[in-house]
Design a protein around this motif. Structure first.
Motif, PDB file in Angstrom:
ATOM      1  N   SER A   1       0.796  -1.241   0.000  1.00 40.44           N
ATOM      2  CA  SER A   1       0.000   0.000   0.000  1.00 40.44           C
ATOM      3  C   SER A   1       0.824   1.286   0.000  1.00 40.44           C
ATOM      4  CB  SER A   1      -0.987   0.007   1.168  1.00 40.44           C
ATOM      5  OG  SER A   1      -0.290   0.006   2.406  1.00 40.44           O
ATOM      6  N   THR A   2       1.970   1.305   0.684  1.00 39.45           N
ATOM      7  CA  THR A   2       2.749   2.545   0.733  1.00 39.45           C
ATOM      8  C   THR A   2       3.245   2.971  -0.646  1.00 39.45           C
ATOM      9  OG1 THR A   2       4.722   1.277   1.316  1.00 39.45           O
ATOM     10  CG2 THR A   2       3.522   2.325   3.124  1.00 39.45           C
ATOM     11  N   VAL A   3       3.469   1.993  -1.521  1.00 40.53           N
ATOM     12  CA  VAL A   3       3.888   2.325  -2.885  1.00 40.53           C
ATOM     13  C   VAL A   3       2.664   2.457  -3.793  1.00 40.53           C
ATOM     14  CG1 VAL A   3       5.328   1.672  -4.840  1.00 40.53           C
ATOM     15  CG2 VAL A   3       6.082   1.128  -2.517  1.00 40.53           C
ATOM     16  N   LEU A   4       1.668   1.595  -3.606  1.00 40.60           N
ATOM     17  CA  LEU A   4       0.456   1.648  -4.438  1.00 40.60           C
ATOM     18  C   LEU A   4      -0.210   3.017  -4.402  1.00 40.60           C
ATOM     19  CD1 LEU A   4      -1.408  -1.731  -3.772  1.00 40.60           C
ATOM     20  CD2 LEU A   4      -0.473  -0.933  -5.951  1.00 40.60           C
ATOM     21  N   GLN A   5      -0.239   3.644  -3.226  1.00 43.73           N
ATOM     22  CA  GLN A   5      -0.932   4.929  -3.093  1.00 43.73           C
ATOM     23  C   GLN A   5      -0.277   6.047  -3.911  1.00 43.73           C
ATOM     24  OE1 GLN A   5      -0.931   5.763   1.096  1.00 43.73           O
ATOM     25  NE2 GLN A   5       1.239   6.257   1.172  1.00 43.73           N
TER      26      GLN A   5
ATOM     27  N   LEU B   1      -3.479   2.051 -12.670  1.00 46.03           N
ATOM     28  CA  LEU B   1      -2.291   1.221 -12.458  1.00 46.03           C
ATOM     29  C   LEU B   1      -2.413   0.429 -11.156  1.00 46.03           C
ATOM     30  CD1 LEU B   1       0.419   0.269 -13.470  1.00 46.03           C
ATOM     31  CD2 LEU B   1       1.456   2.355 -12.539  1.00 46.03           C
ATOM     32  N   GLN B   2      -3.012   1.029 -10.137  1.00 48.86           N
ATOM     33  CA  GLN B   2      -3.266   0.288  -8.897  1.00 48.86           C
ATOM     34  C   GLN B   2      -4.107  -0.950  -9.183  1.00 48.86           C
ATOM     35  OE1 GLN B   2      -4.737   2.491  -5.488  1.00 48.86           O
ATOM     36  NE2 GLN B   2      -3.652   4.332  -6.122  1.00 48.86           N
ATOM     37  N   GLU B   3      -5.143  -0.782  -9.998  1.00 48.15           N
ATOM     38  CA  GLU B   3      -6.018  -1.901 -10.334  1.00 48.15           C
ATOM     39  C   GLU B   3      -5.287  -2.957 -11.146  1.00 48.15           C
ATOM     40  OE1 GLU B   3      -9.406  -0.098 -12.195  1.00 48.15           O
ATOM     41  OE2 GLU B   3     -10.085   0.832 -10.322  1.00 48.15           O
ATOM     42  N   GLU B   4      -4.446  -2.516 -12.073  1.00 50.26           N
ATOM     43  CA  GLU B   4      -3.666  -3.474 -12.870  1.00 50.26           C
ATOM     44  C   GLU B   4      -2.761  -4.310 -11.971  1.00 50.26           C
ATOM     45  OE1 GLU B   4      -0.448  -3.491 -16.592  1.00 50.26           O
ATOM     46  OE2 GLU B   4      -1.429  -1.612 -16.032  1.00 50.26           O
ATOM     47  N   ILE B   5      -2.174  -3.669 -10.970  1.00 47.25           N
ATOM     48  CA  ILE B   5      -1.284  -4.379 -10.043  1.00 47.25           C
ATOM     49  C   ILE B   5      -2.073  -5.328  -9.140  1.00 47.25           C
ATOM     50  CG2 ILE B   5       0.220  -4.042  -8.034  1.00 47.25           C
ATOM     51  CD1 ILE B   5       1.181  -1.443  -9.526  1.00 47.25           C
ATOM     52  N   THR B   6      -3.160  -4.856  -8.556  1.00 45.03           N
ATOM     53  CA  THR B   6      -3.924  -5.726  -7.651  1.00 45.03           C
ATOM     54  C   THR B   6      -4.564  -6.894  -8.396  1.00 45.03           C
ATOM     55  OG1 THR B   6      -5.825  -4.212  -7.756  1.00 45.03           O
ATOM     56  CG2 THR B   6      -4.328  -3.962  -5.896  1.00 45.03           C
TER      57      THR B   6
END
Length: 197
Positions: free
Chosen positions: A179-183, A189-194
């Motif tokens: 989360s510290t990097v995702l935010q 891009l967050q959705e692509e990663i999750t």
């Protein structure tokens, strides 16, 4: 402040950067599954009041080989640098992280920190981490650290006992860890990663 996001394997990441007084960067580096690469970044802080904030996130699932070499040199007093790298490895993935914070003799009032943390999802995944401090000044606040391990089984048990399916519980743990990097990333891009978790 230069704010940028680099997708390793898609974008060209500069290999060397020199900052003059008052300049700063806020960069985020992302390695998605399927990427094997070597990335080296050298940042020279040449003036007072510089701020360097670099974060990295990597997801390696199969037999990817990723090498990250970070070198931040404080060559002037009164500057700040922060580095946070987080990753999740599965399969036979191998990641090598080499990080150096260098503080020259006359670079007083330097504040620098470097963290590298990794979750291993497979017994065959390998992380090699070498955070380093090379400090020649007295009036500094510098730290570095590295940690690697597996998902917390007690947390998984707790979530499962509350009715959360195991796959979802594992995904929640991994998302929280990153989360510290995702935010720092845009929603798409967050959705692509999750979705890769």
């Amino acid at each position: 402040m230069d704010k940028r996001i680099f997708i390793i394997g898609r974008d060209n990441v500069p290999e060397r950067l020199s900052l003059k007084a008052g300049q700063g960067i806020f960069w985020t580096l992302v390695a998605l599954p399927g990427v094997s690469a070597e990335l080296s970044l050298e940042v020279d802080i040449e003036g007072e009041g510089c701020e360097v904030d670099i974060a990295g996130l990597y997801l390696c699932k199969d037999s990817e080989n990723l090498s990250l070499n970070m070198n931040v040199r404080h060559n002037a007093p009164g500057s700040v640098s922060r580095q946070v790298f987080k990753g999740i490895l599965d399969g036979k993935a191998k990641v090598n992280f080499d990080g150096l914070i260098y503080v020259r003799k006359d670079s007083q009032r330097t504040k620098a920190a470097q963290q590298s943390k990794t979750i291993l999802l497979s017994d065959e995944a390998v992380i090699s981490t070498r955070p380093q401090l090379e400090i020649y000044a007295d009036d500094v606040e510098c730290s570095h650290g590295a940690a690697s391990g597996f998902l917390n089984t007690d947390e998984l048990f707790y979530m499962r006992s509350r009715g959360i399916p195991e796959d979802q519980a594992r995904r929640m743990q991994m998302t929280s860890f990153l989360s510290t990097v995702l935010q720092r990333l845009p929603q798409s891009l967050q959705e692509e990663i999750t979705d890769c978790l």
